[in-house]
Scaffold this active site. Structure first.
Site, PDB file in Angstrom:
ATOM      1  N   GLU A 244       0.867  -1.191   0.000  1.00 28.74           N
ATOM      2  CA  GLU A 244       0.000   0.000   0.000  1.00 28.74           C
ATOM      3  C   GLU A 244       0.898   1.234   0.000  1.00 28.74           C
ATOM      4  OE1 GLU A 244      -2.823   0.054   3.287  1.00 28.74           O
ATOM      5  OE2 GLU A 244      -2.830   2.249   3.267  1.00 28.74           O
TER       6      GLU A 244
ATOM      7  N   ARG B 244       0.037  10.255   0.679  1.00 30.21           N
ATOM      8  CA  ARG B 244       0.319  11.383   1.562  1.00 30.21           C
ATOM      9  C   ARG B 244       1.506  12.216   1.111  1.00 30.21           C
ATOM     10  NH1 ARG B 244       1.214   8.935   7.107  1.00 30.21           N
ATOM     11  NH2 ARG B 244       0.401   6.901   6.558  1.00 30.21           N
TER      12      ARG B 244
ATOM     13  N   THR C 288      -4.474   5.891   1.993  1.00 33.02           N
ATOM     14  CA  THR C 288      -4.891   7.244   2.402  1.00 33.02           C
ATOM     15  C   THR C 288      -5.688   7.924   1.287  1.00 33.02           C
ATOM     16  OG1 THR C 288      -2.648   7.314   3.349  1.00 33.02           O
ATOM     17  CG2 THR C 288      -4.116   9.110   3.908  1.00 33.02           C
TER      18      THR C 288
ATOM     19  N   LYS D 221     -10.832  -2.158   6.657  1.00 37.22           N
ATOM     20  CA  LYS D 221      -9.636  -1.844   7.433  1.00 37.22           C
ATOM     21  C   LYS D 221     -10.096  -1.393   8.811  1.00 37.22           C
ATOM     22  CE  LYS D 221      -5.945   1.653   7.419  1.00 37.22           C
ATOM     23  NZ  LYS D 221      -4.922   2.270   6.562  1.00 37.22           N
TER      24      LYS D 221
HETATM   25  O1  LIG Z   1      -2.132   6.365   5.837  1.00 37.29           O
HETATM   26  C1  LIG Z   1      -3.152   5.772   6.122  1.00 37.29           C
HETATM   27  O2  LIG Z   1      -4.037   5.570   5.299  1.00 37.29           O
HETATM   28  C2  LIG Z   1      -3.358   5.258   7.492  1.00 37.29           C
HETATM   29  O3  LIG Z   1      -4.290   4.579   7.679  1.00 37.29           O
HETATM   30  C3  LIG Z   1      -2.481   5.630   8.619  1.00 37.29           C
HETATM   31  C4  LIG Z   1      -1.240   4.825   8.971  1.00 37.29           C
HETATM   32  O4  LIG Z   1      -0.164   5.181   8.183  1.00 37.29           O
HETATM   33  C5  LIG Z   1      -1.288   3.345   8.904  1.00 37.29           C
HETATM   34  O5  LIG Z   1      -2.406   2.921   9.570  1.00 37.29           O
HETATM   35  C6  LIG Z   1      -0.017   2.715   9.466  1.00 37.29           C
HETATM   36  O6  LIG Z   1       0.041   2.793  10.829  1.00 37.29           O
HETATM   37  P1  LIG Z   1       1.327   2.327  11.660  1.00 37.29           P
HETATM   38  O7  LIG Z   1       1.666   0.937  11.239  1.00 37.29           O
HETATM   39  O8  LIG Z   1       0.915   2.429  13.081  1.00 37.29           O
HETATM   40  O9  LIG Z   1       2.419   3.296  11.307  1.00 37.29           O
END
Ligand SMILES: O=C(O)C(=O)C[C@H](O)[C@H](O)COP(=O)(O)O
Length: 219
Positions: free
Chosen positions: A50, A54, A78, A138
């Site tokens: 993924e 961003r 995102t 998700k």
């Molecule tokens: O960007 C997105 O769409 C998200 O959903 C936010 C977070 O980047 C992920 O959920 C990863 O989270 P961590 O593994 O805790 O770093």
């Protein structure tokens, strides 16, 4: 007895993510790093990736990986609006992921024909999505929203929904999540730490990916 029916696009999401076990959530700032990063993850056994939208570099990263590494299945992460959903489709992403879901975003995914993994963090959010055929969701932010306890609670009344919990999950926490009957895979950034990407430490990322791949439940 619940009677949700998966939509064809949600079935396609399931085909991709159920086999993935761990989906790296990637934030690419430098497009030149995209291919070596994806290559290291693939060498470690993680081929469903993924790429979050961003950063400015996201679509250049997606294009470079799609061109160079056909074994990798790319999703856009995102995804927050209709325009990004369309761009993700135009750049050949096989699926799209969002931290949440809005009526406009769901309509966009359906209009574009994009397999979409929407985010949910509560029973009501999960039910609204399930009514519309989204039986893969998700769970975000997984740890902050209730983590394992929340998933176990949702499994009883909503057994048809398979979740990809993401947010706050690492190698230590992942096995317990993957053992839950309503978890089909987990997402996380831990396999591609920021400092390793900045240092182009692809060997370290390959090792982290291999450790994640080894979490695959044995048949
Ligand atoms: O960007 C997105 O769409 C998200 O959903 C936010 C977070 O980047 C992920 O959920 C990863 O989270 P961590 O593994 O805790 O770093």
């Amino acid at each position: 007895m619940t009677s949700y029916t998966p939509s064809p696009l949600s079935r396609r999401v399931a085909e991709v993510i159920d086999a993935a076990v761990v989906i790296p959530v990637l934030v690419v700032h430098n497009p030149a790093q995209a291919v070596p990063l994806a290559e290291a993850l693939a060498k470690g056994g993680l081929t469903v990736l993924e790429i979050t939208l961003r950063t400015e570099a996201a679509f250049a990263a997606i294009e470079a990986i799609a061109r160079t590494l056909p074994e990798v299945t790319l999703g856009a992460g995102t995804v927050l609006n209709r325009q990004q959903m369309q761009q993700a489709a135009d750049h050949g992403c096989r699926f799209a992921v969002s931290p949440g879901a809005t009526p406009a975003l769901l309509a966009a995914a359906e209009a574009v024909g994009m397999p979409f993994l929407p985010g949910a963090a509560s029973a009501s959010e999960a039910m609204v999505l399930a009514e519309r055929g989204y039986l893969r969701q998700k769970l975000f932010p997984a740890e902050a929203a209730g983590g394992m306890a929340l998933l176990k609670s949702l499994a009883e009344p909503l057994p048809q929904i398979g979740f990809c919990p993401t947010g706050g999950i690492d190698l230590a926490r992942a096995p317990a999540y993957l053992a839950l009957k309503n978890v089909v895979c987990v997402g996380g950034s831990w396999v591609a730490p920021k400092d390793a990407v900045e240092a182009c430490d692809w060997k370290r990322i390959e090792k982290l990916a291999a450790e994640a791949t080894a979490l695959r439940p044995q048949a």
